[in-house]
Design a protein around this motif. Structure first.
Motif, PDB file in Angstrom:
ATOM      1  N   GLY A   1       7.320  16.335 -31.258  1.00 43.58           N
ATOM      2  CA  GLY A   1       6.439  15.775 -32.282  1.00 43.58           C
ATOM      3  C   GLY A   1       7.241  14.890 -33.224  1.00 43.58           C
ATOM      4  N   LYS A   2       8.529  15.207 -33.381  1.00 44.13           N
ATOM      5  CA  LYS A   2       9.429  14.426 -34.224  1.00 44.13           C
ATOM      6  C   LYS A   2      10.748  14.268 -33.477  1.00 44.13           C
ATOM      7  N   LEU A   3      11.332  13.080 -33.552  1.00 46.17           N
ATOM      8  CA  LEU A   3      12.567  12.846 -32.809  1.00 46.17           C
ATOM      9  C   LEU A   3      13.769  13.406 -33.553  1.00 46.17           C
ATOM     10  N   LYS A   4      14.535  14.242 -32.822  1.00 46.15           N
ATOM     11  CA  LYS A   4      15.765  14.767 -33.417  1.00 46.15           C
ATOM     12  C   LYS A   4      16.929  14.355 -32.514  1.00 46.15           C
ATOM     13  N   ALA A   5      17.715  13.395 -32.991  1.00 51.56           N
ATOM     14  CA  ALA A   5      18.903  12.985 -32.217  1.00 51.56           C
ATOM     15  C   ALA A   5      20.108  13.702 -32.802  1.00 51.56           C
ATOM     16  N   GLU A   6      20.977  14.181 -31.942  1.00 52.36           N
ATOM     17  CA  GLU A   6      22.149  14.939 -32.386  1.00 52.36           C
ATOM     18  C   GLU A   6      23.252  13.966 -32.812  1.00 52.36           C
ATOM     19  N   THR A   7      23.155  13.491 -34.058  1.00 54.21           N
ATOM     20  CA  THR A   7      24.105  12.489 -34.541  1.00 54.21           C
ATOM     21  C   THR A   7      25.532  13.027 -34.526  1.00 54.21           C
ATOM     22  N   GLY A   8      25.686  14.276 -34.969  1.00 51.29           N
ATOM     23  CA  GLY A   8      27.021  14.879 -35.017  1.00 51.29           C
ATOM     24  C   GLY A   8      27.646  14.915 -33.645  1.00 51.29           C
ATOM     25  N   GLU A   9      26.834  15.327 -32.656  1.00 52.50           N
ATOM     26  CA  GLU A   9      27.361  15.432 -31.296  1.00 52.50           C
ATOM     27  C   GLU A   9      27.687  14.032 -30.745  1.00 52.50           C
ATOM     28  N   SER A  10      26.841  13.037 -31.103  1.00 54.78           N
ATOM     29  CA  SER A  10      27.086  11.664 -30.633  1.00 54.78           C
ATOM     30  C   SER A  10      28.415  11.166 -31.146  1.00 54.78           C
ATOM     31  N   LEU A  11      28.663  11.453 -32.419  1.00 53.82           N
ATOM     32  CA  LEU A  11      29.915  11.025 -33.043  1.00 53.82           C
ATOM     33  C   LEU A  11      31.087  11.740 -32.365  1.00 53.82           C
ATOM     34  N   GLY A  12      30.890  13.039 -32.114  1.00 58.11           N
ATOM     35  CA  GLY A  12      31.907  13.833 -31.416  1.00 58.11           C
ATOM     36  C   GLY A  12      32.178  13.259 -30.035  1.00 58.11           C
ATOM     37  N   ASN A  13      31.100  12.863 -29.339  1.00 57.98           N
ATOM     38  CA  ASN A  13      31.253  12.293 -28.001  1.00 57.98           C
ATOM     39  C   ASN A  13      31.977  10.953 -28.044  1.00 57.98           C
ATOM     40  N   ALA A  14      31.624  10.140 -29.048  1.00 58.23           N
ATOM     41  CA  ALA A  14      32.303   8.844 -29.197  1.00 58.23           C
ATOM     42  C   ALA A  14      33.780   9.073 -29.474  1.00 58.23           C
ATOM     43  N   PHE A  15      34.080  10.084 -30.301  1.00 58.18           N
ATOM     44  CA  PHE A  15      35.455  10.450 -30.629  1.00 58.18           C
ATOM     45  C   PHE A  15      36.187  10.880 -29.355  1.00 58.18           C
ATOM     46  N   GLU A  16      35.504  11.740 -28.568  1.00 57.79           N
ATOM     47  CA  GLU A  16      36.117  12.237 -27.336  1.00 57.79           C
ATOM     48  C   GLU A  16      36.376  11.078 -26.363  1.00 57.79           C
ATOM     49  N   HIS A  17      35.386  10.148 -26.293  1.00 57.77           N
ATOM     50  CA  HIS A  17      35.530   8.986 -25.405  1.00 57.77           C
ATOM     51  C   HIS A  17      36.752   8.156 -25.816  1.00 57.77           C
ATOM     52  N   ALA A  18      36.934   8.057 -27.129  1.00 57.07           N
ATOM     53  CA  ALA A  18      38.015   7.211 -27.633  1.00 57.07           C
ATOM     54  C   ALA A  18      39.384   7.874 -27.505  1.00 57.07           C
ATOM     55  N   PHE A  19      39.457   9.168 -27.796  1.00 51.93           N
ATOM     56  CA  PHE A  19      40.775   9.805 -27.924  1.00 51.93           C
ATOM     57  C   PHE A  19      41.127  10.800 -26.813  1.00 51.93           C
ATOM     58  N   VAL A  20      40.130  11.454 -26.228  1.00 51.31           N
ATOM     59  CA  VAL A  20      40.444  12.553 -25.314  1.00 51.31           C
ATOM     60  C   VAL A  20      40.171  12.165 -23.856  1.00 51.31           C
ATOM     61  N   GLN A  21      38.899  12.062 -23.531  1.00 48.89           N
ATOM     62  CA  GLN A  21      38.552  11.724 -22.151  1.00 48.89           C
ATOM     63  C   GLN A  21      37.395  10.728 -22.161  1.00 48.89           C
ATOM     64  N   GLU A  22      37.537   9.658 -21.409  1.00 50.31           N
ATOM     65  CA  GLU A  22      36.470   8.658 -21.381  1.00 50.31           C
ATOM     66  C   GLU A  22      35.193   9.274 -20.819  1.00 50.31           C
ATOM     67  N   ILE A  23      34.067   8.930 -21.424  1.00 51.72           N
ATOM     68  CA  ILE A  23      32.780   9.401 -20.908  1.00 51.72           C
ATOM     69  C   ILE A  23      32.504   8.656 -19.607  1.00 51.72           C
ATOM     70  N   SER A  24      32.032   9.387 -18.597  1.00 54.46           N
ATOM     71  CA  SER A  24      31.794   8.752 -17.299  1.00 54.46           C
ATOM     72  C   SER A  24      30.426   8.107 -17.269  1.00 54.46           C
ATOM     73  N   ARG A  25      30.361   6.988 -16.563  1.00 55.45           N
ATOM     74  CA  ARG A  25      29.094   6.281 -16.437  1.00 55.45           C
ATOM     75  C   ARG A  25      28.225   7.004 -15.424  1.00 55.45           C
ATOM     76  N   GLY A  26      26.961   7.181 -15.795  1.00 60.95           N
ATOM     77  CA  GLY A  26      26.026   7.774 -14.839  1.00 60.95           C
ATOM     78  C   GLY A  26      25.353   9.001 -15.406  1.00 60.95           C
ATOM     79  N   ILE A  27      24.278   9.364 -14.763  1.00 56.54           N
ATOM     80  CA  ILE A  27      23.575  10.580 -15.184  1.00 56.54           C
ATOM     81  C   ILE A  27      24.337  11.802 -14.665  1.00 56.54           C
ATOM     82  N   GLU A  28      24.102  12.942 -15.307  1.00 60.19           N
ATOM     83  CA  GLU A  28      24.889  14.126 -14.967  1.00 60.19           C
ATOM     84  C   GLU A  28      24.123  15.136 -14.113  1.00 60.19           C
ATOM     85  N   ASN A  29      22.855  14.820 -13.828  1.00 59.31           N
ATOM     86  CA  ASN A  29      21.998  15.720 -13.047  1.00 59.31           C
ATOM     87  C   ASN A  29      21.955  17.119 -13.643  1.00 59.31           C
TER      88      ASN A  29
END
Lengths: 345, 197
Positions: free
Chosen positions: A310-338
């Motif tokens: 009914g209302k959109l809730k995007a996980e901003t904190g997790e997105s930022l964490g993921n961007a951080f991980e992509h930048a510093f730890v492990q690159e996020i892989s392209r594609g869906i994860e099934n």
């Protein structure tokens, strides 16, 4: 006895004659009936078919020149070159009605006026749930479709075309008790740039409707959004490519999923830009900052989990964490994860 | 303001370099419905799943033959046995249909006939499948479709199982001997089990 009076000649002759006469008489009568039905199908929408062709031997009918429009304004929102429906004659002999359809070159235009007309049409329909017809629609194929968005002319380069070369397939469209899922796939070109693919499944008899969708947009040229963006937000691109992945499902009226955007070779500064207001200027500063920190071959990526209840809730904190991980730890892989599927019973 | 700080933070974060390799993705051809994934699902591809759904079953699998061979390998047999067991749990098996390719793609155009050797290869692969299933149940209907040749006139008129399968695959733009852009199927067999509950 004359040769044509012999039974083995006479019976097939009568059948051929009957089919021949039917072939001549039936199309105009059926066409008249179809057009009468389409004319009064809704208080706000109407349709028309220019021609009908029957192939009795193959159990198929082809409608040519199909159009649909809004009653009040007469504005056309759908044009179809031809729509063929064929009956499976073997299934018919067994007492089952099974249909397959092929729709060629549909051209659909979305407009605000159309949305209003659809809303009024839905409101005019009886509220109680009507059972699905007792037929099986085994397959619907759509070839070379075009989709236009009238409210956003700046979104497209010409003719308002947002999606082109669209190919759609849906199977088991009216499902049986044994086979409850409708499967679908779509491929097309977004703004003549990105390659779009969608696949999914839906349980259309569930209330509320349950579905799952996997989707990707590859090689989307971000500059094709400039004209549109300039009007909506103070951000434009001189270059940049987007790959975008989505996996989502709707169950018990709740949509859950994630988005994975990947941006490459981004350049968000336009030197000769006219700044419309302060907000526009601030965004240009942020864009410039982006250009300073993003090197030529680097990829910006994140994963954004979301829930729509009914209302959109995007996980901003997790997105930022993921961007951080992509930048510093492990690159996020392209594609869906099934990782998102409908629950099996 | 909060959004702006967030945007700036993200951009700065993105400018750094990751220290580990990303998970390997599986990318498919542009014309194929399959979507790029980091975790491919085992099992048939979207085209086969959709054809099975169209024909009225959700029990479908794919096997691959070695080039020039019509022998069912152990991996293929395991797949078929698994599908068979699944079918028995769902109900009574009424029909098994196998759609088999030679080592070349489907000849879509009239002039593109495959040679007799390729036609015989597809037939002998179907025969191997027929023998496999007949040992399980001799009463059910077995339908074999050879993708080494186009349907004949009678098949088209009677809309046989063969024609329906071939039409479905052609409309899904599978690869052919002249157009390699769609799903490639050479040396493959799609097996579908139909059942009544």
């Amino acid at each position: 006895m004359k040769f044509w009076k012999k039974k083995k000649i006479l019976i097939p002759l009568i059948i051929v004659l009957f089919l021949g006469i039917l072939r001549i008489i039936a199309p105009p009568l059926i066409l008249q009936k179809i057009n009468a039905e389409l004319k009064d199908m809704s208080p706000t929408l109407t349709g028309h078919v220019a021609d009908l062709d029957l192939a009795l031997l193959f159990g198929s009918a082809t409608l040519e020149g199909v159009t649909a429009s809004i009653k009040d304004s007469g504005k056309e929102f759908l044009k179809v070159k031809s729509a063929n429906a064929s009956l499976d004659l073997w299934e018919l002999i067994r007492g089952n009605v099974e249909v397959k359809a092929l729709i060629k070159n549909p051209d659909f235009t979305y407009s605000n006026e159309l949305m209003e007309a659809i809303k009024d049409h839905v409101a005019s329909q009886p509220k109680e749930d009507r059972p699905l017809p007792d037929i099986r629609v085994a397959r619907v194929d759509v070839k070379d479709a075009v989709m236009r968005m009238e409210p956003y002319p700046s979104l497209s380069k010409g003719g308002g075309v947002v999606m082109s070369d669209v190919e759609v397939r849906a199977t088991n469209v009216i499902p049986s008790d044994k086979l409850e899922k409708t499967l679908f796939s779509l491929q097309g070109k977004l703004l003549k740039s990105g390659d779009v693919k969608v696949t999914g499944a839906a349980k259309i008899e569930e209330k509320p409707l349950e579905w799952t969708v996997d989707s990707e947009i590859l090689n989307f040229d971000l500059t094709s959004l400039n004209q549109f963006l300039r009007q909506k937000v103070p951000l434009t691109f001189t270059k940049g490519e987007l790959d975008f992945f989505v996996e989502a499902k709707s169950e018990d009226g709740k949509i859950t999923g994630y988005l994975k955007p990947f941006v490459e070779r981004l350049d968000v500064v336009k030197t000769d830009e006219d700044f419309k207001n302060t907000k526009h200027w601030i965004f240009e500063i942020i864009s410039a900052l982006g250009n300073i920190v993003m090197q030529e071959e680097e990829v910006a990526a994140t994963k954004v989990p979301f829930v729509f209840d009914g209302k959109l809730k995007a996980e901003t904190g997790e997105s930022l964490g993921n961007a951080f991980e992509h930048a510093f730890v492990q690159e996020i892989s392209r594609g869906i994860e099934n990782t998102i599927q409908l629950q099996e019973e | 303001m909060k959004n702006m700080i967030m945007s700036s933070a993200i951009l700065l974060l993105l400018s750094a370099c990751a220290s580990k390799e990303p998970k390997k993705e599986v990318k498919y051809k542009k014309e194929v419905p399959q979507i790029t994934t980091t975790s491919p699902k085992p099992g048939p591809d979207t085209t086969s799943l959709m054809m099975a759904s169209e024909l009225g079953t959700d029990l479908v699998t794919e096997i691959k033959f070695a080039e020039g061979s019509s022998e069912l390998g152990q991996k293929a047999k395991n797949k078929l046995n698994k599908l068979w067991e699944k079918a028995l749990k769902k109900g009574e098996v009424t029909k098994v249909e196998f759609i088999t390719w030679a080592d070349k793609e489907y000849p879509a155009e009239k002039k593109e006939d495959l040679n007799d050797q390729q036609k015989a290869l597809a037939d002998s692969r179907n025969e191997a499948l027929r023998k496999f299933f007949i040992r399980k149940d001799s009463d059910m209907e077995l339908v074999s479709v050879s993708m080494a040749e186009r349907p004949g006139f009678m098949g088209r008129v009677t809309a046989s199982d063969e024609v329906q399968a071939k039409k479905s695959l052609q409309l899904a733009d599978i690869a052919t001997t002249s157009n390699k852009s769609g799903v490639t199927n050479a040396s493959k067999s799609i097996i579908m089990i139909f059942y009544s509950e």
